[in-house]
Enzyme design. Structure first.
Site, short mmCIF file in Angstrom:
data_model
loop_
_atom_site.label_atom_id
_atom_site.label_comp_id
_atom_site.label_asym_id
_atom_site.label_seq_id
_atom_site.Cartn_x
_atom_site.Cartn_y
_atom_site.Cartn_z
N GLY A 179 21.61 10.71 -32.41
CA GLY A 179 21.18 11.40 -31.19
C GLY A 179 21.72 10.74 -29.94
CB ALA A 180 22.49 7.22 -29.07
N GLY A 204 0.81 -1.21 0.00
CA GLY A 204 0.00 0.00 0.00
C GLY A 204 0.85 1.26 0.00
N GLY A 205 0.34 2.28 0.71
CA GLY A 205 1.04 3.56 0.75
C GLY A 205 2.43 3.46 1.34
#
Length: 523
Positions: free
Chosen positions: A413-414, A178-179
Protein backbone atom coordinates in the site's frame (compact mmCIF):
# COMPACT_ATOMS: atom_id res chain seq x y z
CA UNK A 1 -1.73 93.58 26.83
CA UNK A 2 -1.10 89.86 26.36
CA UNK A 3 0.64 88.97 23.13
CA UNK A 4 -1.34 86.86 20.71
CA UNK A 5 0.24 83.43 20.35
CA UNK A 6 1.01 82.60 16.78
CA UNK A 7 -0.48 79.32 15.53
CA UNK A 8 2.02 76.57 14.82
CA UNK A 9 3.63 76.71 11.43
CA UNK A 10 3.42 73.92 8.88
CA UNK A 11 7.02 73.01 9.62
CA UNK A 12 6.22 72.74 13.33
CA UNK A 13 3.31 70.39 12.57
CA UNK A 14 5.59 68.21 10.46
CA UNK A 15 8.22 68.29 13.19
CA UNK A 16 5.68 67.10 15.75
CA UNK A 17 4.62 64.27 13.44
CA UNK A 18 8.19 63.13 12.95
CA UNK A 19 8.80 63.23 16.68
CA UNK A 20 5.71 61.11 17.36
CA UNK A 21 6.76 58.48 14.82
CA UNK A 22 10.34 58.43 16.04
CA UNK A 23 9.16 57.98 19.63
CA UNK A 24 6.94 55.09 18.52
CA UNK A 25 9.86 53.44 16.74
CA UNK A 26 12.38 53.91 19.54
CA UNK A 27 9.86 53.23 22.31
CA UNK A 28 8.67 55.65 24.94
CA UNK A 29 10.83 53.92 27.56
CA UNK A 30 14.47 53.33 26.53
CA UNK A 31 14.76 50.81 29.35
CA UNK A 32 12.17 48.60 27.65
CA UNK A 33 14.43 48.37 24.61
CA UNK A 34 17.39 47.59 26.83
CA UNK A 35 15.42 44.81 28.54
CA UNK A 36 14.47 43.35 25.16
CA UNK A 37 18.10 43.34 24.04
CA UNK A 38 19.21 41.91 27.38
CA UNK A 39 17.04 38.86 26.67
CA UNK A 40 18.87 38.37 23.38
CA UNK A 41 15.83 39.61 21.45
CA UNK A 42 15.42 42.28 18.79
CA UNK A 43 12.69 44.91 18.75
CA UNK A 44 9.74 44.74 16.37
CA UNK A 45 11.21 47.37 14.05
CA UNK A 46 14.64 45.73 14.04
CA UNK A 47 13.04 42.45 13.03
CA UNK A 48 11.08 44.06 10.22
CA UNK A 49 14.27 45.71 8.95
CA UNK A 50 15.92 42.27 8.73
CA UNK A 51 12.95 40.67 7.01
CA UNK A 52 12.24 43.26 4.33
CA UNK A 53 14.36 44.87 1.64
CA UNK A 54 16.17 47.98 2.98
CA UNK A 55 13.99 51.09 2.99
CA UNK A 56 10.92 49.30 1.66
CA UNK A 57 8.72 49.22 4.79
CA UNK A 58 5.56 51.31 4.83
CA UNK A 59 3.84 51.35 8.21
CA UNK A 60 0.07 51.33 8.64
CA UNK A 61 -1.58 52.99 11.66
CA UNK A 62 1.63 53.86 13.53
CA UNK A 63 -0.31 56.39 15.62
CA UNK A 64 -3.14 54.04 16.65
CA UNK A 65 -3.92 54.00 20.39
CA UNK A 66 -6.41 52.01 22.44
CA UNK A 67 -9.59 53.52 23.92
CA UNK A 68 -9.93 51.16 26.88
CA UNK A 69 -10.49 52.43 30.40
CA UNK A 70 -10.10 50.92 33.84
CA UNK A 71 -7.21 49.20 35.61
CA UNK A 72 -5.06 52.25 34.81
CA UNK A 73 -5.25 51.79 31.03
CA UNK A 74 -6.61 55.30 30.44
CA UNK A 75 -3.25 56.64 31.58
CA UNK A 76 -1.21 54.31 29.37
CA UNK A 77 -1.96 54.90 25.70
CA UNK A 78 1.25 54.43 23.71
CA UNK A 79 1.20 54.76 19.93
CA UNK A 80 1.08 51.52 17.84
CA UNK A 81 -0.69 49.81 20.78
CA UNK A 82 1.99 47.14 20.85
CA UNK A 83 1.91 45.91 17.24
CA UNK A 84 3.67 47.24 14.15
CA UNK A 85 1.85 46.61 10.86
CA UNK A 86 2.55 47.42 7.23
CA UNK A 87 4.07 46.18 4.01
CA UNK A 88 7.38 46.15 2.19
CA UNK A 89 9.23 43.97 -0.28
CA UNK A 90 11.33 40.81 -0.23
CA UNK A 91 13.54 40.61 -3.31
CA UNK A 92 11.31 43.26 -4.85
CA UNK A 93 8.01 41.44 -4.28
CA UNK A 94 5.35 42.82 -1.92
CA UNK A 95 5.01 41.19 1.50
CA UNK A 96 2.70 42.25 4.36
CA UNK A 97 3.89 41.96 7.94
CA UNK A 98 2.84 42.51 11.51
CA UNK A 99 5.17 42.35 14.50
CA UNK A 100 4.29 42.33 18.17
CA UNK A 101 6.21 44.95 20.13
CA UNK A 102 6.98 43.34 23.49
CA UNK A 103 8.08 46.70 24.88
CA UNK A 104 4.43 47.82 24.95
CA UNK A 105 2.07 45.85 27.21
CA UNK A 106 4.32 42.83 26.65
CA UNK A 107 2.92 42.62 23.13
CA UNK A 108 -0.46 41.62 24.59
CA UNK A 109 -3.44 41.83 22.26
CA UNK A 110 -6.23 44.32 22.94
CA UNK A 111 -9.09 45.57 20.80
CA UNK A 112 -7.14 48.23 18.86
CA UNK A 113 -4.15 45.89 18.55
CA UNK A 114 -6.37 43.18 17.03
CA UNK A 115 -8.05 45.61 14.64
CA UNK A 116 -4.65 46.63 13.29
CA UNK A 117 -3.73 43.01 12.62
CA UNK A 118 -7.10 42.28 11.04
CA UNK A 119 -6.75 45.30 8.74
CA UNK A 120 -3.32 44.23 7.51
CA UNK A 121 -4.57 40.68 6.95
CA UNK A 122 -7.45 42.01 4.85
CA UNK A 123 -5.02 44.17 2.89
CA UNK A 124 -2.75 41.19 2.21
CA UNK A 125 -5.60 39.13 0.79
CA UNK A 126 -6.91 42.06 -1.27
CA UNK A 127 -3.44 42.75 -2.68
CA UNK A 128 -2.72 39.06 -3.24
CA UNK A 129 0.55 39.08 -1.28
CA UNK A 130 2.11 36.88 1.43
CA UNK A 131 1.60 37.66 5.11
CA UNK A 132 4.35 37.23 7.72
CA UNK A 133 3.65 37.53 11.45
CA UNK A 134 6.51 38.16 13.88
CA UNK A 135 5.11 36.83 17.13
CA UNK A 136 6.36 38.05 20.50
CA UNK A 137 3.28 38.67 22.60
CA UNK A 138 1.90 37.79 26.00
CA UNK A 139 -1.52 36.68 24.76
CA UNK A 140 -4.77 38.50 25.39
CA UNK A 141 -4.68 41.81 27.27
CA UNK A 142 -6.44 40.80 30.47
CA UNK A 143 -7.49 44.35 31.33
CA UNK A 144 -9.62 44.52 28.17
CA UNK A 145 -11.48 41.31 28.94
CA UNK A 146 -13.67 39.72 26.30
CA UNK A 147 -12.87 42.42 23.73
CA UNK A 148 -9.37 40.99 23.49
CA UNK A 149 -10.70 37.46 23.07
CA UNK A 150 -13.03 38.59 20.29
CA UNK A 151 -10.00 40.13 18.60
CA UNK A 152 -8.38 36.71 18.41
CA UNK A 153 -11.54 35.27 16.89
CA UNK A 154 -11.37 37.77 14.05
CA UNK A 155 -7.74 36.88 13.40
CA UNK A 156 -8.45 33.13 13.37
CA UNK A 157 -11.28 33.60 10.90
CA UNK A 158 -9.01 35.56 8.58
CA UNK A 159 -6.22 32.98 8.88
CA UNK A 160 -8.67 30.33 7.79
CA UNK A 161 -10.13 32.29 4.88
CA UNK A 162 -6.68 33.23 3.64
CA UNK A 163 -5.53 29.60 3.79
CA UNK A 164 -4.63 28.43 0.30
CA UNK A 165 -5.14 31.97 -1.05
CA UNK A 166 -1.93 33.69 0.06
CA UNK A 167 1.11 32.19 1.80
CA UNK A 168 0.99 32.76 5.56
CA UNK A 169 4.17 32.45 7.62
CA UNK A 170 4.47 32.71 11.42
CA UNK A 171 7.80 33.49 13.07
CA UNK A 172 7.90 32.74 16.79
CA UNK A 173 10.22 35.19 18.53
CA UNK A 174 8.94 35.04 22.09
CA UNK A 175 6.26 33.38 24.19
CA UNK A 176 2.93 32.49 22.62
CA UNK A 177 0.43 31.03 25.08
CA UNK A 178 -3.21 30.07 25.23
CA UNK A 179 -5.50 30.95 22.35
CA UNK A 180 -2.73 33.05 20.79
CA UNK A 181 -1.01 29.81 19.73
CA UNK A 182 -3.82 28.94 17.34
CA UNK A 183 -3.12 31.68 14.80
CA UNK A 184 0.38 30.32 14.01
CA UNK A 185 -1.09 26.81 13.92
CA UNK A 186 -3.49 27.94 11.18
CA UNK A 187 -0.72 29.32 8.97
CA UNK A 188 1.32 27.48 6.35
CA UNK A 189 4.73 27.53 8.04
CA UNK A 190 6.00 28.17 11.57
CA UNK A 191 9.58 29.30 12.22
CA UNK A 192 11.08 29.16 15.73
CA UNK A 193 14.30 30.31 17.42
CA UNK A 194 16.02 28.32 20.15
CA UNK A 195 16.10 29.98 23.53
CA UNK A 196 13.39 32.59 22.91
CA UNK A 197 10.47 30.81 21.17
CA UNK A 198 7.80 29.11 23.26
CA UNK A 199 4.31 27.93 22.39
CA UNK A 200 1.80 26.19 24.63
CA UNK A 201 -1.90 26.19 25.41
CA UNK A 202 -1.37 26.04 29.17
CA UNK A 203 1.88 27.13 30.78
CA UNK A 204 4.13 25.23 33.20
CA UNK A 205 2.41 26.65 36.30
CA UNK A 206 -1.02 25.43 35.17
CA UNK A 207 0.39 22.06 34.14
CA UNK A 208 1.99 21.62 37.56
CA UNK A 209 -1.18 22.69 39.38
CA UNK A 210 -3.45 20.36 37.42
CA UNK A 211 -1.27 17.30 36.77
CA UNK A 212 1.62 17.65 39.22
CA UNK A 213 4.13 17.52 36.36
CA UNK A 214 7.08 19.87 36.67
CA UNK A 215 8.41 21.26 33.40
CA UNK A 216 10.25 24.36 32.21
CA UNK A 217 8.92 26.74 29.58
CA UNK A 218 11.38 25.37 27.03
CA UNK A 219 10.70 21.79 28.05
CA UNK A 220 6.99 22.31 27.56
CA UNK A 221 6.91 24.34 24.38
CA UNK A 222 10.37 25.41 23.27
CA UNK A 223 11.63 25.52 19.70
CA UNK A 224 13.21 22.05 19.71
CA UNK A 225 10.14 20.48 21.32
CA UNK A 226 7.94 21.78 18.52
CA UNK A 227 10.56 21.11 15.87
CA UNK A 228 11.10 17.43 16.74
CA UNK A 229 8.26 16.18 18.97
CA UNK A 230 4.98 17.98 18.25
CA UNK A 231 5.64 19.02 14.66
CA UNK A 232 4.20 22.49 15.30
CA UNK A 233 7.40 24.22 14.12
CA UNK A 234 8.53 23.56 10.54
CA UNK A 235 11.91 25.30 10.88
CA UNK A 236 14.15 25.84 13.93
CA UNK A 237 17.21 28.13 14.07
CA UNK A 238 19.75 29.33 16.62
CA UNK A 239 19.27 33.09 16.21
CA UNK A 240 16.83 35.66 14.87
CA UNK A 241 19.09 36.87 12.07
CA UNK A 242 19.45 33.42 10.52
CA UNK A 243 15.77 32.69 11.03
CA UNK A 244 14.61 35.83 9.23
CA UNK A 245 17.10 35.26 6.41
CA UNK A 246 15.57 31.81 5.92
CA UNK A 247 12.08 33.32 5.88
CA UNK A 248 13.26 35.52 3.01
CA UNK A 249 14.59 32.43 1.18
CA UNK A 250 11.29 30.64 1.59
CA UNK A 251 9.35 33.67 0.32
CA UNK A 252 11.61 33.79 -2.75
CA UNK A 253 10.30 30.37 -3.78
CA UNK A 254 6.60 31.00 -3.19
CA UNK A 255 4.07 32.66 -5.47
CA UNK A 256 2.42 35.79 -4.09
CA UNK A 257 -1.00 34.13 -4.25
CA UNK A 258 -2.77 31.02 -5.50
CA UNK A 259 -3.54 32.39 -8.97
CA UNK A 260 0.04 32.61 -10.15
CA UNK A 261 2.95 30.24 -10.64
CA UNK A 262 6.00 30.32 -8.34
CA UNK A 263 8.70 32.77 -9.44
CA UNK A 264 11.31 31.37 -11.82
CA UNK A 265 15.01 32.10 -11.34
CA UNK A 266 18.01 32.18 -13.63
CA UNK A 267 20.36 29.29 -12.94
CA UNK A 268 23.79 28.41 -14.21
CA UNK A 269 23.15 24.72 -13.51
CA UNK A 270 22.40 23.03 -16.89
CA UNK A 271 19.07 21.21 -17.04
CA UNK A 272 20.73 18.27 -18.81
CA UNK A 273 23.53 17.93 -16.28
CA UNK A 274 24.33 14.27 -15.73
CA UNK A 275 23.94 12.86 -12.23
CA UNK A 276 26.03 9.71 -12.47
CA UNK A 277 26.97 10.06 -8.79
CA UNK A 278 23.48 8.80 -7.90
CA UNK A 279 24.65 5.27 -8.66
CA UNK A 280 27.31 5.68 -5.96
CA UNK A 281 24.88 7.23 -3.45
CA UNK A 282 22.14 4.60 -3.69
CA UNK A 283 23.29 1.04 -2.78
CA UNK A 284 22.08 -1.76 -5.02
CA UNK A 285 21.25 -3.85 -1.94
CA UNK A 286 17.76 -2.78 -0.89
CA UNK A 287 18.54 -3.46 2.75
CA UNK A 288 21.40 -0.97 2.90
CA UNK A 289 20.78 2.56 4.11
CA UNK A 290 21.66 5.90 2.47
CA UNK A 291 20.75 9.56 2.90
CA UNK A 292 18.00 10.60 0.49
CA UNK A 293 18.96 14.25 1.01
CA UNK A 294 22.14 13.60 -0.96
CA UNK A 295 20.02 12.29 -3.84
CA UNK A 296 17.86 15.40 -3.76
CA UNK A 297 20.95 17.62 -3.73
CA UNK A 298 22.21 15.92 -6.90
CA UNK A 299 18.92 16.50 -8.73
CA UNK A 300 18.01 20.10 -7.80
CA UNK A 301 19.76 23.22 -9.06
CA UNK A 302 23.14 23.86 -7.43
CA UNK A 303 22.37 21.31 -4.70
CA UNK A 304 20.24 23.88 -2.85
CA UNK A 305 16.96 22.96 -1.19
CA UNK A 306 15.00 23.95 1.90
CA UNK A 307 13.90 21.00 3.99
CA UNK A 308 10.59 21.31 5.84
CA UNK A 309 10.17 19.62 9.24
CA UNK A 310 13.73 18.30 9.13
CA UNK A 311 13.62 17.01 12.72
CA UNK A 312 10.04 15.69 12.72
CA UNK A 313 9.01 12.58 10.81
CA UNK A 314 12.58 12.11 9.61
CA UNK A 315 11.65 8.96 7.65
CA UNK A 316 10.04 11.21 5.03
CA UNK A 317 11.86 14.19 3.49
CA UNK A 318 9.81 17.18 2.32
CA UNK A 319 11.68 20.01 0.64
CA UNK A 320 11.44 22.99 -1.69
CA UNK A 321 14.08 23.51 -4.36
CA UNK A 322 14.46 24.40 -8.01
CA UNK A 323 14.92 22.38 -11.19
CA UNK A 324 16.03 24.32 -14.27
CA UNK A 325 15.13 27.50 -12.38
CA UNK A 326 11.56 26.43 -11.59
CA UNK A 327 10.34 25.79 -8.04
CA UNK A 328 9.68 22.18 -7.13
CA UNK A 329 8.27 20.40 -4.09
CA UNK A 330 10.04 17.13 -3.25
CA UNK A 331 8.58 14.30 -1.18
CA UNK A 332 10.95 11.38 -0.61
CA UNK A 333 11.27 8.34 1.61
CA UNK A 334 14.36 8.50 3.82
CA UNK A 335 16.09 5.08 4.14
CA UNK A 336 18.43 6.57 6.76
CA UNK A 337 15.51 6.80 9.24
CA UNK A 338 13.29 3.81 10.03
CA UNK A 339 14.37 2.34 6.67
CA UNK A 340 12.09 4.89 4.98
CA UNK A 341 8.82 3.30 6.08
CA UNK A 342 5.63 5.33 6.22
CA UNK A 343 4.17 5.82 9.67
CA UNK A 344 1.61 8.17 11.22
CA UNK A 345 3.99 11.11 11.59
CA UNK A 346 5.48 10.82 8.12
CA UNK A 347 2.03 10.48 6.54
CA UNK A 348 0.70 13.60 8.24
CA UNK A 349 3.86 15.53 7.46
CA UNK A 350 3.72 14.55 3.79
CA UNK A 351 0.01 15.22 3.47
CA UNK A 352 0.29 18.79 4.72
CA UNK A 353 3.24 19.49 2.43
CA UNK A 354 1.51 18.04 -0.64
CA UNK A 355 -1.60 20.12 0.12
CA UNK A 356 0.47 23.27 0.43
CA UNK A 357 2.27 22.67 -2.86
CA UNK A 358 -1.01 21.94 -4.61
CA UNK A 359 -2.63 25.09 -3.21
CA UNK A 360 0.17 27.28 -4.54
CA UNK A 361 0.85 25.66 -7.91
CA UNK A 362 4.16 24.05 -6.96
CA UNK A 363 4.88 20.87 -8.99
CA UNK A 364 5.60 17.71 -7.01
CA UNK A 365 8.45 15.25 -7.41
CA UNK A 366 8.14 12.04 -5.39
CA UNK A 367 11.24 9.89 -4.88
CA UNK A 368 10.20 6.39 -3.81
CA UNK A 369 12.15 3.85 -1.79
CA UNK A 370 9.59 2.50 0.65
CA UNK A 371 9.36 -0.97 2.23
CA UNK A 372 5.78 -0.39 3.42
CA UNK A 373 3.86 1.05 6.36
CA UNK A 374 5.34 0.68 9.83
CA UNK A 375 3.75 -2.36 11.53
CA UNK A 376 2.92 -2.36 15.22
CA UNK A 377 0.16 -2.30 17.79
CA UNK A 378 0.83 1.36 18.67
CA UNK A 379 0.53 2.44 15.04
CA UNK A 380 -2.75 0.59 14.57
CA UNK A 381 -4.26 1.80 17.83
CA UNK A 382 -3.20 5.39 17.16
CA UNK A 383 -4.98 5.38 13.82
CA UNK A 384 -2.51 4.58 11.04
CA UNK A 385 -5.47 3.73 8.81
CA UNK A 386 -7.19 7.10 8.98
CA UNK A 387 -4.03 9.14 9.54
CA UNK A 388 -2.01 7.35 6.87
CA UNK A 389 -4.92 7.95 4.50
CA UNK A 390 -4.23 11.70 4.77
CA UNK A 391 -1.23 11.36 2.48
CA UNK A 392 -3.21 9.27 0.03
CA UNK A 393 -6.03 11.82 0.04
CA UNK A 394 -3.63 14.72 -0.48
CA UNK A 395 -2.01 13.13 -3.51
CA UNK A 396 -5.31 12.04 -5.05
CA UNK A 397 -6.65 15.57 -4.61
CA UNK A 398 -3.61 17.35 -6.07
CA UNK A 399 -3.88 18.82 -9.57
CA UNK A 400 -0.36 20.25 -9.94
CA UNK A 401 2.18 18.45 -12.17
CA UNK A 402 3.20 15.23 -10.41
CA UNK A 403 6.07 12.90 -11.28
CA UNK A 404 7.23 9.92 -9.24
CA UNK A 405 10.50 8.03 -9.52
CA UNK A 406 10.98 4.59 -7.94
CA UNK A 407 14.64 4.25 -6.96
CA UNK A 408 14.60 0.84 -5.27
CA UNK A 409 11.78 -0.67 -3.21
CA UNK A 410 8.10 0.16 -3.61
CA UNK A 411 6.06 -2.37 -1.69
CA UNK A 412 2.38 -2.78 -0.89
CA UNK A 413 0.00 0.00 0.00
CA UNK A 414 2.92 2.36 0.60
CA UNK A 415 3.83 2.10 -3.11
CA UNK A 416 0.30 3.17 -4.05
CA UNK A 417 0.28 6.06 -1.56
CA UNK A 418 3.64 7.45 -2.73
CA UNK A 419 2.08 9.02 -5.82
CA UNK A 420 1.86 5.92 -7.98
CA UNK A 421 0.46 6.10 -11.50
CA UNK A 422 -2.77 4.52 -10.27
CA UNK A 423 -3.61 7.51 -8.02
CA UNK A 424 -2.93 10.16 -10.63
CA UNK A 425 0.79 10.79 -11.09
CA UNK A 426 1.26 12.39 -14.51
CA UNK A 427 4.41 10.38 -15.10
CA UNK A 428 5.72 7.37 -13.21
CA UNK A 429 9.39 6.61 -13.78
CA UNK A 430 11.71 4.00 -12.30
CA UNK A 431 15.37 3.13 -12.14
CA UNK A 432 16.43 -0.33 -13.38
CA UNK A 433 16.99 -1.26 -9.72
CA UNK A 434 13.29 -0.89 -8.84
CA UNK A 435 11.26 -3.58 -7.10
CA UNK A 436 7.57 -2.75 -7.33
CA UNK A 437 5.49 -5.47 -5.70
CA UNK A 438 2.92 -6.31 -3.08
CA UNK A 439 5.79 -7.17 -0.76
CA UNK A 440 9.44 -8.16 -0.85
CA UNK A 441 10.37 -11.47 -2.43
CA UNK A 442 11.44 -12.99 0.90
CA UNK A 443 8.18 -12.19 2.67
CA UNK A 444 6.12 -13.15 -0.38
CA UNK A 445 7.79 -16.55 -0.67
CA UNK A 446 7.06 -17.26 2.99
CA UNK A 447 3.35 -16.61 2.35
CA UNK A 448 2.80 -18.02 -1.14
CA UNK A 449 4.99 -21.11 -0.81
CA UNK A 450 4.78 -21.77 2.92
CA UNK A 451 3.35 -25.29 2.52
CA UNK A 452 5.90 -26.33 -0.08
CA UNK A 453 8.72 -24.95 2.04
CA UNK A 454 7.44 -26.68 5.17
CA UNK A 455 7.04 -30.02 3.36
CA UNK A 456 10.48 -29.90 1.75
CA UNK A 457 13.33 -32.13 2.86
CA UNK A 458 15.56 -29.03 2.72
CA UNK A 459 13.33 -26.03 3.68
CA UNK A 460 16.17 -23.50 3.50
CA UNK A 461 17.17 -24.43 -0.03
CA UNK A 462 13.56 -24.64 -1.17
CA UNK A 463 12.87 -21.23 0.30
CA UNK A 464 15.81 -19.70 -1.57
CA UNK A 465 14.58 -21.26 -4.81
CA UNK A 466 11.06 -19.90 -4.28
CA UNK A 467 12.40 -16.42 -3.49
CA UNK A 468 14.29 -16.40 -6.78
CA UNK A 469 11.21 -17.70 -8.61
CA UNK A 470 8.97 -14.98 -7.17
CA UNK A 471 11.55 -12.30 -7.92
CA UNK A 472 12.00 -13.57 -11.49
CA UNK A 473 8.26 -13.61 -12.19
CA UNK A 474 6.87 -10.59 -10.32
CA UNK A 475 9.59 -8.36 -8.88
CA UNK A 476 11.89 -7.80 -11.83
CA UNK A 477 12.49 -4.15 -12.82
CA UNK A 478 10.35 -4.25 -15.94
CA UNK A 479 7.23 -5.97 -14.63
CA UNK A 480 5.41 -2.68 -13.89
CA UNK A 481 6.64 -1.10 -17.14
CA UNK A 482 5.28 -4.02 -19.18
CA UNK A 483 1.84 -3.34 -17.69
CA UNK A 484 1.90 0.45 -18.17
CA UNK A 485 2.18 1.23 -14.45
CA UNK A 486 5.59 2.79 -15.09
CA UNK A 487 5.96 5.11 -18.07
CA UNK A 488 9.66 4.49 -18.48
CA UNK A 489 12.66 2.86 -16.84
CA UNK A 490 15.50 5.40 -16.93
CA UNK A 491 19.25 5.49 -16.44
CA UNK A 492 19.85 7.01 -12.95
CA UNK A 493 22.47 9.31 -14.49
CA UNK A 494 19.77 10.87 -16.70
CA UNK A 495 17.36 11.53 -13.84
CA UNK A 496 17.82 15.30 -13.68
CA UNK A 497 17.60 15.79 -17.44
CA UNK A 498 14.52 13.57 -17.80
CA UNK A 499 12.75 15.33 -14.94
CA UNK A 500 13.59 18.81 -16.28
CA UNK A 501 12.08 17.97 -19.69
CA UNK A 502 9.04 16.33 -18.14
CA UNK A 503 8.23 19.18 -15.76
CA UNK A 504 8.73 21.70 -18.57
CA UNK A 505 6.12 19.78 -20.59
CA UNK A 506 3.71 19.76 -17.63
CA UNK A 507 4.19 23.39 -16.61
CA UNK A 508 0.87 24.55 -18.04
CA UNK A 509 -1.07 21.51 -16.91
CA UNK A 510 -4.76 22.25 -16.44
CA UNK A 511 -6.72 19.73 -14.37
CA UNK A 512 -9.81 20.70 -12.39
CA UNK A 513 -11.53 18.69 -9.69
CA UNK A 514 -15.29 18.07 -9.80
CA UNK A 515 -17.35 21.01 -8.55
CA UNK A 516 -17.91 20.79 -4.80
CA UNK A 517 -17.86 22.99 -1.73
CA UNK A 518 -14.86 21.10 -0.32
CA UNK A 519 -13.76 17.54 0.32
CA UNK A 520 -13.86 15.76 3.65
CA UNK A 521 -10.29 14.53 4.25
CA UNK A 522 -9.57 11.78 6.77
CA UNK A 523 -8.81 13.04 10.26
Amino acid sequence: MTAVQEPPTFAEHVGELRELKETARLGADPRATERQHAKGKLTAYERIDLLLDPGSFTEVEPLRRHRATGFGLEGKRPHTDGVVTGWGTVEGRTVFVYAHDFRIFGGALGEAHAEKIQKIMDMAVAAGSPLVSLNDGAGARIQEGVSALAGYGGIFQRNTRASGVIPQISVMLGACAGGAAYSPALTDFVFAVRGISQMFITGPDVVRAVTGEKVTHDGLGGADVHGSSSGVAHFVYDDEETCLAEVRWLLSMLPSHNRELPPAAVTGDPADRGVDRLVELVPLDGNRSYDMREVIAEIVDDGDFMEVHAQWGANLVCALGRLDGEVLGVVANQPAALAGVLDITASEKGARFVQFCDAFNIPLLTLVDVPGFLPGVDQEHEGIIRRGAKLLYAYCNATVPRISVVLRKAYGGAYIVMDSRSIGADLALAWPTNEIAVMGAEAAADVVFRREIAASDDPATTREQKIKEYRRELVHPYYAAERGLVDDVIDPGDTRAVLARAFAMLRRKDADLPRRKHGNPPQ
